[in-house]
Design a protein around this motif. Structure first.
Motif, mmCIF file in Angstrom:
data_model
loop_
_atom_site.group_PDB
_atom_site.id
_atom_site.type_symbol
_atom_site.label_atom_id
_atom_site.label_comp_id
_atom_site.label_asym_id
_atom_site.label_seq_id
_atom_site.Cartn_x
_atom_site.Cartn_y
_atom_site.Cartn_z
ATOM 1 N N ILE A 103 -48.127 -47.776 -32.053
ATOM 2 C CA ILE A 103 -47.207 -47.125 -30.922
ATOM 3 C C ILE A 103 -46.099 -48.333 -30.631
ATOM 4 O O ILE A 103 -46.635 -49.418 -30.388
ATOM 5 C CB ILE A 103 -47.875 -46.820 -29.947
ATOM 6 C CG1 ILE A 103 -49.042 -45.442 -30.290
ATOM 7 C CG2 ILE A 103 -46.973 -46.218 -28.976
ATOM 8 C CD1 ILE A 103 -49.698 -45.204 -29.444
ATOM 9 N N ARG A 162 -42.803 -49.082 -27.782
ATOM 10 C CA ARG A 162 -41.965 -48.689 -26.460
ATOM 11 C C ARG A 162 -40.707 -48.910 -26.798
ATOM 12 O O ARG A 162 -40.217 -49.888 -27.708
ATOM 13 C CB ARG A 162 -42.473 -49.551 -25.281
ATOM 14 C CG ARG A 162 -42.361 -50.887 -25.451
ATOM 15 C CD ARG A 162 -42.660 -51.605 -23.958
ATOM 16 N NE ARG A 162 -42.885 -53.231 -24.185
ATOM 17 C CZ ARG A 162 -42.069 -53.821 -23.957
ATOM 18 N NH1 ARG A 162 -40.887 -53.591 -24.039
ATOM 19 N NH2 ARG A 162 -42.063 -55.198 -24.235
ATOM 20 N N ASP A 219 -48.473 -49.905 -18.161
ATOM 21 C CA ASP A 219 -48.486 -48.807 -17.507
ATOM 22 C C ASP A 219 -49.911 -48.832 -16.485
ATOM 23 O O ASP A 219 -50.996 -48.930 -17.057
ATOM 24 C CB ASP A 219 -48.568 -47.357 -18.168
ATOM 25 C CG ASP A 219 -48.790 -46.305 -17.444
ATOM 26 O OD1 ASP A 219 -49.802 -45.957 -17.116
ATOM 27 O OD2 ASP A 219 -47.796 -45.447 -17.330
ATOM 28 N N ILE A 257 -52.512 -46.036 -17.440
ATOM 29 C CA ILE A 257 -53.212 -46.212 -18.619
ATOM 30 C C ILE A 257 -54.087 -47.530 -18.989
ATOM 31 O O ILE A 257 -55.412 -47.640 -19.329
ATOM 32 C CB ILE A 257 -52.436 -46.434 -19.837
ATOM 33 C CG1 ILE A 257 -51.686 -44.832 -20.024
ATOM 34 C CG2 ILE A 257 -52.886 -47.002 -21.030
ATOM 35 C CD1 ILE A 257 -50.605 -44.995 -21.062
ATOM 36 N N TYR A 271 -46.530 -37.659 -33.405
ATOM 37 C CA TYR A 271 -47.582 -37.789 -32.612
ATOM 38 C C TYR A 271 -47.542 -36.843 -31.494
ATOM 39 O O TYR A 271 -48.531 -36.335 -30.885
ATOM 40 C CB TYR A 271 -47.146 -39.320 -32.141
ATOM 41 C CG TYR A 271 -48.736 -39.887 -31.676
ATOM 42 C CD1 TYR A 271 -49.770 -38.915 -31.824
ATOM 43 C CD2 TYR A 271 -48.820 -41.370 -31.809
ATOM 44 C CE1 TYR A 271 -50.978 -39.864 -31.462
ATOM 45 C CE2 TYR A 271 -49.929 -41.964 -31.584
ATOM 46 C CZ TYR A 271 -51.302 -41.220 -31.273
ATOM 47 O OH TYR A 271 -52.282 -41.546 -31.053
ATOM 48 N N LEU A 311 -50.675 -34.743 -30.354
ATOM 49 C CA LEU A 311 -51.428 -34.861 -29.010
ATOM 50 C C LEU A 311 -51.234 -33.514 -28.219
ATOM 51 O O LEU A 311 -52.582 -33.137 -27.515
ATOM 52 C CB LEU A 311 -50.462 -35.774 -28.070
ATOM 53 C CG LEU A 311 -50.699 -37.297 -28.159
ATOM 54 C CD1 LEU A 311 -49.384 -38.158 -27.787
ATOM 55 C CD2 LEU A 311 -51.704 -37.714 -27.466
ATOM 56 N N TYR A 371 -53.614 -38.182 -19.635
ATOM 57 C CA TYR A 371 -53.044 -39.106 -20.756
ATOM 58 C C TYR A 371 -52.468 -38.571 -21.825
ATOM 59 O O TYR A 371 -51.412 -39.003 -22.179
ATOM 60 C CB TYR A 371 -54.200 -40.095 -21.088
ATOM 61 C CG TYR A 371 -54.068 -40.880 -22.049
ATOM 62 C CD1 TYR A 371 -52.944 -41.779 -22.369
ATOM 63 C CD2 TYR A 371 -54.898 -40.518 -23.346
ATOM 64 C CE1 TYR A 371 -52.839 -42.600 -23.836
ATOM 65 C CE2 TYR A 371 -54.671 -41.351 -24.342
ATOM 66 C CZ TYR A 371 -53.652 -42.223 -24.779
ATOM 67 O OH TYR A 371 -53.354 -42.983 -25.944
ATOM 68 N N SER A 415 -48.441 -38.488 -22.494
ATOM 69 C CA SER A 415 -48.006 -38.982 -23.699
ATOM 70 C C SER A 415 -47.492 -38.099 -24.558
ATOM 71 O O SER A 415 -46.230 -38.709 -25.392
ATOM 72 C CB SER A 415 -49.351 -39.637 -24.563
ATOM 73 O OG SER A 415 -49.836 -40.701 -23.904
ATOM 74 N N ALA A 436 -43.916 -38.138 -23.594
ATOM 75 C CA ALA A 436 -43.155 -39.400 -23.743
ATOM 76 C C ALA A 436 -43.001 -39.546 -25.078
ATOM 77 O O ALA A 436 -41.557 -40.132 -25.321
ATOM 78 C CB ALA A 436 -43.937 -40.629 -23.280
#
Length: 438
Positions: free
Chosen positions: A307, A309, A321, A324, A361, A365, A394, A398, A401
């Motif tokens: 993953i 950012r 974060d 998290i 992803y 999720l 979470y 996610s 995100a």
């Protein structure tokens, strides 16, 4: 007269400087806010005390995990509406101090204090990790962080992940709306990794962060390789060993409880690191890359699935974060994909391919969230209601995100290219082949 919801709505809007896009229902049964919108349920005034003593994301997280806050209606819509007001404001402690100079904001805070009741800080939920002083990403601290996340019960992960028991981004040739299933997509991801690594019968594969053994089993069964899988989780290792035995693969798959830094029986023909490098940390990442380079034979390949950012203008301002870090992945860190590529190159690797699978992803999720929600009562019995609430928030947050490009996930294929320059890579490396089920 029951009016706590209206008072909360007015106070929140004063503090946030914008209209509240969701409804509010308070502990006294009162409601306020836009009709038809998802509802933020403040079940207990204790939620306000949590926010007052820990303003920002951590206070909200504690209230959510404890059940003092809830959301009725579509969770994704509610999180999307609230994200810009709460999670994306980017305010630090100095920003909060600056805001408190505004008389209206100070008045709103006084109003919250009055509504919150007796001024005692509630204890954090028991699901929050208790910090131990010391350096990050030592072998001891990494074992503790991994145990916090993974040693919560294999039955719980079976419920969330499904039969594949793969806890990383799947690869969707066909989303569920077009007939694909999570199990198909996870199998196709494992086959994609094997294809990128060019696995052949008789080779040795090191699977770093092997989880519950799915990659090791797939590679050994479908490609005839010998696999060493390493994990820091005792529960994962026990589960993976049983699966290996059930598959009749004990002669080709070894599962170890071992830190990757302690692996000393190279060289390997290939290394897979799937969803593990997020635990390594920035200050240890070059060490991680050098260790994997050392463990590969010349010409060997690394597939690093990680993953990422978005980069920041000033990388020194990056903060982990809070939610998290406290409840999900203690000490986990995300880096921009460019930083990852640079560190792999510094270690000696030749980076041959970078594939972004960000949208995959989000699909994965959402499927995990659906699994959890469909078996909610069983999930709360297997862990705790607070732990189940952690995972639901979470994973849903996610998914959004990834969909909004706030974070991404990439497969980086790198080679320990020998001095001759013969990488062993095909000229058209992106032709990975058809799905494994075809």
């Amino acid at each position: 007269m029951a009016d706590a919801a209206l008072r909360l709505q007015n106070l929140f809007e004063q503090l946030l400087g914008a209209p509240l896009p969701v409804r509010v229902r308070a502990w006294d049964g009162s409601q306020a806010g836009p009709p038809g919108a998802p509802t933020l349920v403040v079940r207990h005034r204790r939620a306000l005390r949590r926010l007052l003593f820990k303003p920002g994301e951590l206070g909200l997280a504690r209230a959510w995990v404890a059940g003092d806050l809830d959301i009725e209606g579509d969770l994704y819509t509610a999180l999307d509406l609230l994200a810009g007001l709460v999670w994306e404001r980017g305010e630090d402690a100095r920003g909060l101090v600056e805001a408190l100079r505004d008389p209206e904001v100070r008045a709103a805070v006084r109003g919250l204090v009055k509504l919150a009741g007796p001024p005692l800080p509630p204890a954090p939920p028991r699901e929050e990790i208790r910090r131990v002083r010391g350096h990050l990403h030592t072998k001891r601290s990494d074992r503790r962080a991994i145990s916090h996340h993974y040693d919560v019960g294999n039955d719980f992960y079976e419920l969330v992940l499904g039969p594949s028991m793969v806890y990383s981004c799947a690869y969707w040739f066909a989303p569920e709306a077009e007939g694909g299933t999570l199990e198909d997509a996870q199998r196709d991801k494992l086959e994609l990794v094997c294809g990128k690594l060019g696995l052949k019968a008789g080779q040795r594969l090191l699977d770093v962060g092997c989880g519950w053994g799915s990659m090791a089993i797939h590679a050994a069964r479908e490609h005839g390789v010998s696999v060493v899988g390493v994990t820091l989780s005792q529960e994962q290792a026990a589960y993976a060993r049983k699966r290996v035995a059930d598959e009749g693969l004990t002669d080709r798959v070894e599962i170890r409880v071992q830190d990757y830094r302690d692996v000393a029986d190279g060289p390997y023909d290939a290394i897979s690191s799937i969803g593990m490098a997020e635990h390594v940390g920035a200050e240890r990442y070059l060490e991680y890359a050098v260790d994997l380079y050392r463990l590969l034979k010349p010409g060997g390949r690394l597939l690093n699935h990680q993953i990422a950012r978005r980069p920041q203008r000033d990388e020194s301002t990056y903060d982990v974060d809070e939610f998290i870090d406290a409840y999900v992945f203690p000490d986990g860190e995300l880096a921009p994909v460019g930083t990852t590529v640079t560190q792999l190159e510094r270690a000696g690797f030749e980076v041959r391919d970078v594939e972004s699978i960000r949208e995959h992803y989000a699909l994965t999720l959402r499927r995990w969230v659906a699994n959890l929600e469909s078996e909610w009562e069983a999930a709360t019995r297997l862990v705790t209601p607070g732990r189940a609430r952690v995972w639901r928030l979470y994973m849903a947050a996610s998914a959004l995100a990834f969909e909004r490009n706030r974070i991404g996930v990439n497969q980086v294929l790198a080679v320990r290219t020998p001095h001759s320059g013969a990488s062993g890579m095909p000229l058209r490396a992106r032709v990975w082949g058809a799905p494994a089920r075809a």
